[in-house]
Structures are given as structure tokens and as C-alpha cells.
Design an enzyme around this catalytic site. Structure first.
Site, PDB file in Angstrom:
ATOM      1  N   THR A 131       0.958  -0.558  -0.044  1.00 18.27           N
ATOM      2  CA  THR A 131       0.139  -0.372   0.165  1.00 18.27           C
ATOM      3  C   THR A 131       0.525   1.176  -0.025  1.00 18.27           C
ATOM      4  O   THR A 131       2.238   1.238   0.644  1.00 18.27           O
ATOM      5  CB  THR A 131      -0.840  -0.030   1.259  1.00 18.27           C
ATOM      6  OG1 THR A 131      -1.605   1.314   1.182  1.00 18.27           O
ATOM      7  CG2 THR A 131      -0.118  -0.454   2.608  1.00 18.27           C
ATOM      8  N   ASP A 132       0.484   2.584  -0.272  1.00 14.69           N
ATOM      9  CA  ASP A 132       1.479   3.941  -0.518  1.00 14.69           C
ATOM     10  C   ASP A 132       0.797   4.066   1.228  1.00 14.69           C
ATOM     11  O   ASP A 132       1.772   5.165   1.382  1.00 14.69           O
ATOM     12  CB  ASP A 132       0.148   4.600  -1.448  1.00 14.69           C
ATOM     13  CG  ASP A 132      -0.956   4.515  -1.197  1.00 14.69           C
ATOM     14  OD1 ASP A 132      -1.874   4.659  -0.561  1.00 14.69           O
ATOM     15  OD2 ASP A 132      -1.840   5.635  -1.659  1.00 14.69           O
ATOM     16  N   GLU A 133       0.239   3.617   2.249  1.00 13.72           N
ATOM     17  CA  GLU A 133       0.188   3.856   3.568  1.00 13.72           C
ATOM     18  C   GLU A 133       1.184   4.097   3.953  1.00 13.72           C
ATOM     19  O   GLU A 133       1.454   4.719   4.557  1.00 13.72           O
ATOM     20  CB  GLU A 133      -0.333   3.235   4.141  1.00 13.72           C
ATOM     21  CG  GLU A 133      -1.730   3.303   3.734  1.00 13.72           C
ATOM     22  CD  GLU A 133      -3.893   3.556   4.185  1.00 13.72           C
ATOM     23  OE1 GLU A 133      -3.669   2.545   5.463  1.00 13.72           O
ATOM     24  OE2 GLU A 133      -4.182   2.821   3.179  1.00 13.72           O
ATOM     25  N   TYR A 156      -1.338  -0.886  10.572  1.00 14.81           N
ATOM     26  CA  TYR A 156      -2.193  -1.077   9.650  1.00 14.81           C
ATOM     27  C   TYR A 156      -0.516  -0.826   8.647  1.00 14.81           C
ATOM     28  O   TYR A 156       0.056  -2.293   8.192  1.00 14.81           O
ATOM     29  CB  TYR A 156      -3.497  -1.139   9.184  1.00 14.81           C
ATOM     30  CG  TYR A 156      -3.386  -1.206   7.021  1.00 14.81           C
ATOM     31  CD1 TYR A 156      -3.426  -2.646   7.496  1.00 14.81           C
ATOM     32  CD2 TYR A 156      -3.519   0.458   6.731  1.00 14.81           C
ATOM     33  CE1 TYR A 156      -3.362  -2.610   5.805  1.00 14.81           C
ATOM     34  CE2 TYR A 156      -3.076  -0.227   4.898  1.00 14.81           C
ATOM     35  CZ  TYR A 156      -3.323  -1.841   5.121  1.00 14.81           C
ATOM     36  OH  TYR A 156      -2.919  -2.212   3.243  1.00 14.81           O
ATOM     37  N   LYS A 160       2.333  -3.347   7.786  1.00 10.75           N
ATOM     38  CA  LYS A 160       2.531  -3.375   5.807  1.00 10.75           C
ATOM     39  C   LYS A 160       3.546  -3.078   5.898  1.00 10.75           C
ATOM     40  O   LYS A 160       4.862  -3.528   4.589  1.00 10.75           O
ATOM     41  CB  LYS A 160       1.966  -2.407   4.717  1.00 10.75           C
ATOM     42  CG  LYS A 160       0.196  -3.107   4.945  1.00 10.75           C
ATOM     43  CD  LYS A 160      -0.535  -4.201   4.649  1.00 10.75           C
ATOM     44  CE  LYS A 160       0.048  -4.529   2.939  1.00 10.75           C
ATOM     45  NZ  LYS A 160      -0.470  -5.689   2.314  1.00 10.75           N
TER      46      LYS A 160
HETATM   47  P1  NAD Z   1      -9.367  -7.297   2.518  1.00  8.90           P
HETATM   48  O1  NAD Z   1      -9.167  -7.392   3.494  1.00  8.90           O
HETATM   49  O2  NAD Z   1     -10.088  -7.682   1.801  1.00  8.90           O
HETATM   50  O3  NAD Z   1      -8.994  -9.224   2.187  1.00  8.90           O
HETATM   51  C1  NAD Z   1      -8.143  -9.821   2.435  1.00  8.90           C
HETATM   52  C2  NAD Z   1      -8.012 -11.505   2.116  1.00  8.90           C
HETATM   53  O4  NAD Z   1      -7.023 -11.771   2.948  1.00  8.90           O
HETATM   54  C3  NAD Z   1      -9.347 -12.342   2.747  1.00  8.90           C
HETATM   55  O5  NAD Z   1      -9.941 -12.255   2.071  1.00  8.90           O
HETATM   56  C4  NAD Z   1      -9.057 -12.186   3.996  1.00  8.90           C
HETATM   57  O6  NAD Z   1      -9.463 -13.824   4.489  1.00  8.90           O
HETATM   58  C5  NAD Z   1      -7.267 -13.072   3.289  1.00  8.90           C
HETATM   59  N1  NAD Z   1      -6.628 -13.177   4.975  1.00  8.90           N
HETATM   60  C6  NAD Z   1      -6.841 -12.532   6.539  1.00  8.90           C
HETATM   61  N2  NAD Z   1      -5.447 -13.215   7.100  1.00  8.90           N
HETATM   62  C7  NAD Z   1      -5.451 -14.153   6.384  1.00  8.90           C
HETATM   63  C8  NAD Z   1      -4.415 -15.536   6.989  1.00  8.90           C
HETATM   64  N3  NAD Z   1      -3.867 -15.405   8.008  1.00  8.90           N
HETATM   65  N4  NAD Z   1      -4.365 -16.308   6.281  1.00  8.90           N
HETATM   66  C9  NAD Z   1      -4.590 -15.542   4.762  1.00  8.90           C
HETATM   67  N5  NAD Z   1      -5.557 -15.304   4.569  1.00  8.90           N
HETATM   68  C10 NAD Z   1      -5.842 -14.654   5.737  1.00  8.90           C
HETATM   69  O7  NAD Z   1      -7.671  -7.021   1.752  1.00  8.90           O
HETATM   70  P2  NAD Z   1      -7.653  -6.471   0.365  1.00  8.90           P
HETATM   71  O8  NAD Z   1      -8.677  -4.986   0.202  1.00  8.90           O
HETATM   72  O9  NAD Z   1      -8.238  -6.725  -0.610  1.00  8.90           O
HETATM   73  O10 NAD Z   1      -6.715  -5.498   0.318  1.00  8.90           O
HETATM   74  C11 NAD Z   1      -5.285  -6.698  -0.765  1.00  8.90           C
HETATM   75  C12 NAD Z   1      -4.266  -6.698  -0.495  1.00  8.90           C
HETATM   76  O11 NAD Z   1      -4.039  -5.283  -0.744  1.00  8.90           O
HETATM   77  C13 NAD Z   1      -3.637  -6.393   0.956  1.00  8.90           C
HETATM   78  O12 NAD Z   1      -2.293  -7.162   0.954  1.00  8.90           O
HETATM   79  C14 NAD Z   1      -3.307  -4.575   1.038  1.00  8.90           C
HETATM   80  O13 NAD Z   1      -2.755  -4.398   2.056  1.00  8.90           O
HETATM   81  C15 NAD Z   1      -3.090  -4.398  -0.321  1.00  8.90           C
HETATM   82  N6  NAD Z   1      -3.866  -3.126  -0.954  1.00  8.90           N
HETATM   83  C16 NAD Z   1      -5.045  -2.831  -0.638  1.00  8.90           C
HETATM   84  C17 NAD Z   1      -5.521  -1.757  -0.339  1.00  8.90           C
HETATM   85  C18 NAD Z   1      -6.908  -1.098  -0.942  1.00  8.90           C
HETATM   86  O14 NAD Z   1      -7.631  -0.128  -1.352  1.00  8.90           O
HETATM   87  N7  NAD Z   1      -7.913  -1.978   0.097  1.00  8.90           N
HETATM   88  C19 NAD Z   1      -4.336  -0.974  -1.488  1.00  8.90           C
HETATM   89  C20 NAD Z   1      -2.988  -1.230  -1.479  1.00  8.90           C
HETATM   90  C21 NAD Z   1      -2.528  -2.210  -1.435  1.00  8.90           C
HETATM   91  P1  TYD Z   2     -10.660   3.764   4.155  1.00 11.36           P
HETATM   92  O1  TYD Z   2     -11.685   3.222   3.137  1.00 11.36           O
HETATM   93  O2  TYD Z   2     -11.038   3.557   5.716  1.00 11.36           O
HETATM   94  O3  TYD Z   2      -9.093   3.887   4.059  1.00 11.36           O
HETATM   95  P2  TYD Z   2      -8.010   3.760   4.351  1.00 11.36           P
HETATM   96  O4  TYD Z   2      -8.154   5.087   5.324  1.00 11.36           O
HETATM   97  O5  TYD Z   2      -6.899   3.094   4.027  1.00 11.36           O
HETATM   98  O6  TYD Z   2      -7.136   5.541   3.839  1.00 11.36           O
HETATM   99  O7  TYD Z   2     -10.920   5.632   4.776  1.00 11.36           O
HETATM  100  C1  TYD Z   2     -10.704   6.201   3.479  1.00 11.36           C
HETATM  101  C2  TYD Z   2     -11.291   7.925   4.155  1.00 11.36           C
HETATM  102  O8  TYD Z   2     -12.404   8.106   4.282  1.00 11.36           O
HETATM  103  C3  TYD Z   2     -10.303   7.887   5.134  1.00 11.36           C
HETATM  104  O9  TYD Z   2      -9.298   8.929   5.367  1.00 11.36           O
HETATM  105  C4  TYD Z   2     -10.637   7.927   6.537  1.00 11.36           C
HETATM  106  C5  TYD Z   2     -12.317   8.806   5.743  1.00 11.36           C
HETATM  107  N1  TYD Z   2     -13.604   7.872   6.544  1.00 11.36           N
HETATM  108  C6  TYD Z   2     -14.582   7.901   6.774  1.00 11.36           C
HETATM  109  O10 TYD Z   2     -14.555   9.503   6.652  1.00 11.36           O
HETATM  110  N2  TYD Z   2     -15.581   7.762   7.424  1.00 11.36           N
HETATM  111  C7  TYD Z   2     -15.903   6.332   7.213  1.00 11.36           C
HETATM  112  O11 TYD Z   2     -16.760   5.778   8.110  1.00 11.36           O
HETATM  113  C8  TYD Z   2     -14.323   5.522   6.560  1.00 11.36           C
HETATM  114  C9  TYD Z   2     -14.780   3.770   6.808  1.00 11.36           C
HETATM  115  C10 TYD Z   2     -13.608   6.235   6.176  1.00 11.36           C
END
Ligand code: NAD
Ligand code: TYD
Length: 350
Positions: A131-133, A156, A160
Site C-alpha cells: 500500500t501507499d500508506e 496497519y 505493511k
Molecule cells: P481484504 O481485507 O478485502 O481481503 C484480505 C483477504 O486476506 C481476505 O480474503 C482474508 O480472508 C485473507 N486473509 C486475512 N488474513 C489471512 C491469513 N492469516 N491467512 C490467509 N488469508 C488471510 O483486503 P484487500 O482490500 O483486498 O487488500 C488486499 C491486499 O492489498 C492487502 O495486502 C492490502 O494491504 C493491499 N492493498 C489494499 C488496498 C485497498 O485499497 N484495499 C490498497 C493497496 C494495497
Molecule cells: P478507508 O476506506 O478506511 O481507507 P484508508 O483509511 O485506508 O485510506 O477510509 C478512506 C477515508 O475515508 C479516510 O480518510 C477515512 C475516511 N472515512 C470516513 O470519513 N468515514 C468512514 O466511515 C470511513 C470508513 C472512512
């Protein structure tokens, strides 16, 4: 089969889009999905590919050393695409240890199994999806590049960042062929309604308050999940060993502006009066340590690998809303049970 690719976390939001893409596009490759099916993993996300000849689901936990090593023993794994993680910042504030366990220890277990089982490293690849975070929080100006120093600030992002460091350490120390990508906020179908966009869609639908943290002035850089999946495909097949690629759509939005846009789309789709959904907006206590702004410079992946996002945000958001409205049952299944407890703890007393 040409190659066996182990995808972790394939039943989650982004993982399910990646699994679907690989199963459909690379029919000669065997795609294994290792997923523990936590609250965020949902077998319904992959109904359309579960019977495919080149797909296998394995229920297992990436922190379970014996399980991961057994998979490497049973299959001749050529590559790992590692997405499994605890992924929600608010949950990491409530329960940091599960993030440390899955994101740090789990990545370590996978790296170590790869190192142990891959005697011949040619043609092997360990792809870590991040992630960019990890780069921290920006002020009004500037973008995260691949050279921005790490400065994670939530449990989080710190977990990461730790996993990214472990991946690089295995590359430098053991020569493991790794590649890393760091992507901005994703949105699209199948996203669990704890994240901003699906949570707001679900609340608008049920005329529940729309909880905007602080003053809604934090900025996020949004990318359609299918574009992230196509970027992962590109980096996996064309990225250079040991390299990092930032992925993003140059698409920054203040939260409050995004929520207003979503409200106007929903008013139109649900045939409500203009302004109806926006009247549900409720400012709530800010997130602890809330990062102000994320913004990705995705020049490298475009210049070196030719990847570009395919969709404008407004169009992607419409598609996303359409998907949620057409899949109310999917939402109902996951917003009953433990989601209600989570929602109460996170929002009701906020
Ligand atoms: P998500 O929470 O929707 O899915 C996570 C998946 O991992 C689920 O299917 C869960 O069952 C599985 N999982 C969790 N713990 C596990 C374990 N101990 N063993 C096996 N499986 C396990 O997450 P997402 O949003 O799809 O993100 C996927 C990846 O991409 C993550 O690594 C996240 O850090 C990265 N990412 C997410 C975003 C975003 O905006 N969602 C952006 C950049 C990077
Ligand atoms: P989120 O989807 O949790 O992603 P991230 O924190 O990883 O960027 O949140 C996106 C933005 O929205 C973040 O600035 C927090 C804000 N947010 C709210 O204002 N209300 C909400 O209920 C949630 C879930 C997020």
C-alpha cells in the site's frame, strides 16, 4: 500446466479480482488461492471461477508454517502473489496484534517457505502487494514516489511497511526474486462495507447516517480495483526483480467531496430528491492519527511497463454503485452477524 501460481488472500476484495483475471487469462497456468476466509474473505466473491479447470482453493492461514510448507511440498510452486492481509486501518487501531500477526509474521512464513523450497531460483517470483500508506502522510502538495522514505503511522501501515522490509531483506540476503507494488486506495465491486465507499453506499441505501470523520478534509487517491488487478498482472509479468512500482490513478478526492458525489449518484439511481442522501451526512469524531493526504506518483509503472488506468473516477463510481444495487444479497450476507458488532463498536458510540 505451464506454471503454478500461489495467490494468497484471493477470496478478499482485490484478491478476488486478481484471481478471476489470472484464471480467465492464463488458462495454462494453475492458480491456487490460499485464504483463511476471515470476516473479509468470501467464497461468494469467486463463484464464477470456482469450477474452472485451472483453479484450486485451499483454506489455510499464512501464519501457519506447517500448512504453508505442506502447500509448497504438494505443489511445484513457481510464483507467489501475496495479497492476504488484515487491511482496514480502523480495525488496526482496535486490534493491532492481529495485523502484526498476519501482515508481518504471515509474510515471513511465506518468504521463508519460498526460500526453503526454491532450490533453483530461475523463473521464480515472489510478488508482494502493498500500500501507499507505508509512505506516511502528505501535506497540501507533493506525491509519493518509489524513493519516498517510509513513515508509516497506523498499526496497519506499520505492519505493511514491516512486511515490505522483510521482502526486500529476503531479496538482498538470499537473492529471492521479489517484486513489490504500493497502490493507492481501491474501490469497486466486492469491497467489504467497512471501507469508505461501500460503507457509504450501504448506509445511503438504508437511510442511515453517513459518518464523515473529522471535517471530511482528508484526501485519498482512488483507483478502480480492476485497474489495480491489471497493474498487478503487468508488474507480475514484466516488472524487474528487486524493484518497486507505485500504482495509482492521479485521482485525488477530499472525503467530503467524494461523499457528496456518491450521494448525488445514489439520489439519481434510487429516484430520490436531489439532496436527500446528503442530508444523512454526519460529522463524527476523527480517526486517531488520521493521515491527512495520500497521493501517488505512478509515472514509473507507466513509463517502464506501459500501464495506465482505464477508467475515469465518475464512471467507475457509477459502475460500483450499480454493482452494489444489483447485489443486495451479497451485501446482506456480510452485513449481518459480526458486522453489526463491528459497526456498533466503531460508530454507535463515536
Ligand atoms: P481484504 O481485507 O478485502 O481481503 C484480505 C483477504 O486476506 C481476505 O480474503 C482474508 O480472508 C485473507 N486473509 C486475512 N488474513 C489471512 C491469513 N492469516 N491467512 C490467509 N488469508 C488471510 O483486503 P484487500 O482490500 O483486498 O487488500 C488486499 C491486499 O492489498 C492487502 O495486502 C492490502 O494491504 C493491499 N492493498 C489494499 C488496498 C485497498 O485499497 N484495499 C490498497 C493497496 C494495497
Ligand atoms: P478507508 O476506506 O478506511 O481507507 P484508508 O483509511 O485506508 O485510506 O477510509 C478512506 C477515508 O475515508 C479516510 O480518510 C477515512 C475516511 N472515512 C470516513 O470519513 N468515514 C468512514 O466511515 C470511513 C470508513 C472512512
Amino acid at each position: 500446466m505451464q506454471r503454478t501460481i500461489l495467490i494468497t488472500g484471493g477470496s478478499g476484495f482485490i484478491g478476488s479480482h486478481v484471481v478471476r483475471r489470472f484464471v480467465n487469462r492464463y488458462q495454462d497456468d494453475l492458480i491456487l488461492n490460499l485464504d483463511a476466509l476471515t470476516y473479509a474473505g468470501n467464497p461468494e466473491n469467486l463463484r464464477d471461477v470456482e469450477a474452472a479447470h485451472n483453479y484450486r482453493f485451499i483454506k489455510g492461514d499464512i501464519t501457519d508454517d506447517a500448512c504453508v510448507n505442506a502447500i509448497f511440498g504438494d505443489f511445484n510452486i513457481d510464483a507467489v502473489i501475496h495479497l492476504a492481509a488484515e487491511s482496514h486501518v480502523d480495525r488496526s487501531i482496535m486490534d493491532p496484534m492481529s495485523f502484526i500477526r498476519t501482515n508481518v509474521l504471515g509474510t515471513g512464513v511465506l518468504l521463508n517457505a519460498s526460500r526453503t523450497h526454491w532450490k533453483d531460483l530461475s523463473g521464480k517470483r515472489f510478488y508482494h502487494v502493498s500500500t501507499d500508506e507505508v509512505y506516511g502522510s502528505l501535506g497540501e502538495t507533493g506525491l509519493f514516489t518509489e524513493d519516498t522514505p517510509y513513515d508509516p503511522r497506523s498499526p496497519y501501515s506499520a505492519s505493511k511497511a514491516s512486511s515490505d522490509h522483510l521482502v526486500r531483506a529476503y531479496h538482498h540476503t538470499y537473492g529471492l526474486p521479489v517484486v513489490i507494488s504500493n497502490c493507492s486506495n481501491n474501490y469497486g465491486s466486492h469491497q467489504f462495507p467497512e471501507k469508505l465507499i461501500p460503507l457509504m453506499i450501504n448506509n445511503i441505501l438504508h437511510r442511515k447516517p453517513l459518518p464523515v470523520y473529522g471535517q471530511g478534509l482528508n484526501v485519498r487517491d482512488w483507483l478502480w480495483v480492476e485497474d489495480h488487478a491489471s497493474a498487478i498482472d503487468t508488474v507480475f509479468h514484466a516488472g524487474k526483480d528487486g524493484e518497486t512500482y507505485n500504482i495509482g490513478g492521479f485521482n485525488e478526492w477530499r472525503n467530503i467531496d467524494l461523499v457528496h458525489l456518491l450521494c448525488s449518484i445514489m439520489d439519481r439511481k434510487l429516484a430520490r430528491q436531489p439532496g436527500d442522501s446528503a442530508s444523512l451526512i454526519t460529522y463524527v469524531k476523527d480517526r486517531a492519527g488520521h493521515d491527512q493526504r495520500y497521493a501517488i506518483d505512478a509515472t514509473r509503472i507507466e513509463r517502464e511497463l506501459g500501464w495506465k488506468p482505464s477508467l475515469q473516477f465518475e464512471e467507475g463510481l457509477e459502475k460500483t454503485v450499480d454493482w452494489y444495487l444489483a447485489n443486495l444479497e451479497w451485501v446482506e450476507h456480510i452485513t449481518s452477524g459480526s458486522y453489526l458488532d463491528y459497526y456498533r463498536d466503531q460508530y454507535v458510540t463515536r
